[in-house]
Design a protein around this motif. Structure first.
Motif, PDB file in Angstrom:
ATOM      1  N   ALA A 134      34.508  20.348  16.678  1.00 41.01           N
ATOM      2  CA  ALA A 134      34.665  21.368  16.193  1.00 41.01           C
ATOM      3  C   ALA A 134      36.514  21.648  16.836  1.00 41.01           C
ATOM      4  CB  ALA A 134      33.847  21.192  17.974  1.00 41.01           C
ATOM      5  N   ALA A 135      37.474  21.265  17.896  1.00 42.11           N
ATOM      6  CA  ALA A 135      38.509  21.404  16.942  1.00 42.11           C
ATOM      7  C   ALA A 135      38.655  21.503  15.394  1.00 42.11           C
ATOM      8  CB  ALA A 135      39.596  20.305  18.136  1.00 42.11           C
ATOM      9  N   ALA A 136      38.816  20.655  14.608  1.00 42.88           N
ATOM     10  CA  ALA A 136      39.042  20.564  13.455  1.00 42.88           C
ATOM     11  C   ALA A 136      38.211  21.256  12.663  1.00 42.88           C
ATOM     12  CB  ALA A 136      38.285  19.117  12.793  1.00 42.88           C
ATOM     13  N   LEU A 137      36.305  21.502  13.016  1.00 38.61           N
ATOM     14  CA  LEU A 137      36.033  22.790  11.868  1.00 38.61           C
ATOM     15  C   LEU A 137      36.802  23.724  12.494  1.00 38.61           C
ATOM     16  CD1 LEU A 137      33.012  21.855  13.247  1.00 38.61           C
ATOM     17  CD2 LEU A 137      34.042  21.009  11.172  1.00 38.61           C
ATOM     18  N   ALA A 138      37.259  24.088  13.752  1.00 35.36           N
ATOM     19  CA  ALA A 138      37.416  25.390  14.653  1.00 35.36           C
ATOM     20  C   ALA A 138      39.444  25.837  13.086  1.00 35.36           C
ATOM     21  CB  ALA A 138      38.283  25.571  15.374  1.00 35.36           C
ATOM     22  N   CYS A 139      39.932  24.634  13.121  1.00 37.24           N
ATOM     23  CA  CYS A 139      41.299  24.464  12.482  1.00 37.24           C
ATOM     24  C   CYS A 139      41.147  24.948  10.817  1.00 37.24           C
ATOM     25  CB  CYS A 139      42.075  23.723  13.063  1.00 37.24           C
ATOM     26  SG  CYS A 139      43.127  23.006  12.098  1.00 37.24           S
ATOM     27  N   VAL A 140      40.247  23.961  10.429  1.00 37.80           N
ATOM     28  CA  VAL A 140      39.950  24.442   8.942  1.00 37.80           C
ATOM     29  C   VAL A 140      39.528  25.641   8.447  1.00 37.80           C
ATOM     30  CG1 VAL A 140      38.820  23.043   7.727  1.00 37.80           C
ATOM     31  CG2 VAL A 140      39.982  21.329   8.640  1.00 37.80           C
ATOM     32  N   LEU A 209      38.095  14.123   7.010  1.00 39.50           N
ATOM     33  CA  LEU A 209      37.389  14.701   5.236  1.00 39.50           C
ATOM     34  C   LEU A 209      38.159  16.087   5.211  1.00 39.50           C
ATOM     35  CD1 LEU A 209      34.383  12.964   4.452  1.00 39.50           C
ATOM     36  CD2 LEU A 209      36.454  12.668   3.092  1.00 39.50           C
ATOM     37  N   LEU A 210      37.981  16.530   6.661  1.00 38.82           N
ATOM     38  CA  LEU A 210      38.087  18.674   6.442  1.00 38.82           C
ATOM     39  C   LEU A 210      39.731  18.544   6.812  1.00 38.82           C
ATOM     40  CD1 LEU A 210      35.685  19.703   8.785  1.00 38.82           C
ATOM     41  CD2 LEU A 210      35.430  19.664   5.956  1.00 38.82           C
ATOM     42  N   LEU A 211      40.820  17.968   7.347  1.00 40.44           N
ATOM     43  CA  LEU A 211      41.317  17.694   7.573  1.00 40.44           C
ATOM     44  C   LEU A 211      42.652  17.416   6.584  1.00 40.44           C
ATOM     45  CD1 LEU A 211      41.922  16.817  11.324  1.00 40.44           C
ATOM     46  CD2 LEU A 211      42.288  19.288  10.729  1.00 40.44           C
ATOM     47  N   LEU A 212      42.085  16.256   6.195  1.00 39.19           N
ATOM     48  CA  LEU A 212      43.249  15.917   5.282  1.00 39.19           C
ATOM     49  C   LEU A 212      43.826  16.449   4.041  1.00 39.19           C
ATOM     50  CD1 LEU A 212      41.333  12.177   3.682  1.00 39.19           C
ATOM     51  CD2 LEU A 212      43.562  12.869   4.825  1.00 39.19           C
ATOM     52  N   PRO A 213      43.047  17.666   3.201  1.00 38.49           N
ATOM     53  CA  PRO A 213      43.712  17.741   1.928  1.00 38.49           C
ATOM     54  C   PRO A 213      44.403  19.407   2.351  1.00 38.49           C
ATOM     55  CG  PRO A 213      41.046  18.526   2.417  1.00 38.49           C
ATOM     56  CD  PRO A 213      41.227  18.428   3.143  1.00 38.49           C
ATOM     57  N   LEU A 214      44.840  19.955   4.010  1.00 38.31           N
ATOM     58  CA  LEU A 214      45.155  20.657   4.383  1.00 38.31           C
ATOM     59  C   LEU A 214      47.068  19.814   4.993  1.00 38.31           C
ATOM     60  CD1 LEU A 214      43.358  22.193   7.024  1.00 38.31           C
ATOM     61  CD2 LEU A 214      43.690  22.717   5.191  1.00 38.31           C
TER      62      LEU A 214
END
Length: 287
Positions: A134-140, A209-214
């Motif tokens: 959930a924290a990763a989703l919010a950040c992305v 997977l969501l954080l890698l492109p950032l």
């Protein structure tokens, strides 16, 4: 005696005028108007088709000619192999095959309950893994919304929906296989596949997977991948070491998690290509 004049057009004739085409010479092999030398072009303009303008791939992968079909070898490894292994393990568990005997032998050698194994197993709890996702989703989501990305909500929603698929897939499998637990836990059934392992694999894997492109640095991306792998390996080791699950329970959930994460990766990659090829975002405007 005077030399007889040589007829015009014979071999060896040197004349100030341009040469004339000889009868029978193929017109297709004459040079173009701009001296390109190409037997099939009338000028030196670059080719119009992408095939002529793009060099071929050095390793012979598909995609050297349009349309680009992707990399079937990678898809076979990320989808086909885990699916085949998951089906094999499930079949062995249902039929009480020879792999089950090896699994029980390995479990007896691995089980050593302790505080460390308990803590590692707890990393697969819903109360721990889902808040990390959930924290990763919010950040992305915040990041994509701030820079004005088209469909900024899509990555977060896709990962959240994938997380909801875990109990939808795992619970019916537990009921159908009805596998008993190890001697280290109270007598019960429904231990196959491991829900903690599947929860950890999808939660930590989707967040990665969501954080890698950032991440712009290759070193930072490498560290993130290592952390994700360490978390999942720790959960699997803790569950088997503590005796909460048989090793095959953990391995099957890793296969299931790999299939789900590969599907998420393919979906996000295709959506990203469609967005980059479509209309520009509100902030960037037309190029």
């Amino acid at each position: 005696m005077r030399d007889t004049p040589r007829p015009e057009g014979t071999l060896g004739d040197i004349r100030p005028g341009p040469p004339q085409l000889r009868p029978g010479r193929a017109l297709a092999h004459t040079t173009g108007a701009s001296g390109s030398g190409s037997p099939h072009r009338s000028d030196s303009r670059p080719p119009q088709t992408p095939r002529g303008a793009r060099p071929s791939d050095p390793d012979g992968r598909p995609g050297t000619t349009p349309p680009v079909p992707g990399r079937p070898t990678s898809l076979l490894l990320l989808l086909g192999l885990p699916a085949l292994l998951f089906a094999l393990i499930t079949w062995q568990v249902v039929t009480d095959g020879p792999l089950v005997g090896l699994d029980e032998t390995a479990s007896r050698a691995l089980v050593r309950p302790g505080r460390l194994s308990e803590l590692l197993a707890d990393l697969g709890n819903v109360q721990v893994a889902v808040p990390v996702l959930a924290a990763a989703l919010a950040c992305v989501t915040w990041r994509h919304r701030r820079i004005g990305t088209d469909q900024w909500w899509l990555p977060g929603v896709s990962a959240a929906l994938l997380m909801t698929l875990v109990p939808v897939l795992v619970i019916p499998l537990k009921v159908l296989t009805d596998r008993p637990g190890t001697p280290a836990v109270p007598p019960a059934t429904g231990y196959y596949p491991s829900g903690h392992t599947a929860t950890a694999a999808v939660a930590y894997g989707a967040a990665t997977l969501l954080l890698l492109p950032l991440l712009r640095s290759a070193g930072a991306r490498r560290v993130l991948l290592l952390v994700c792998a360490a978390l999942n390996l720790g959960v699997g080791f803790g569950l088997t070491r503590r005796g909460y699950h048989w090793p095959l329970d953990v391995l099957a959930s890793w296969c299931l998690g790999t299939i789900l994460l590969t599907a998420l990766w393919l979906f996000l990659s295709r959506s990203s290509r469609r967005t980059s090829a479509g209309t520009p975002s509100r902030r960037t405007g037309p190029s």
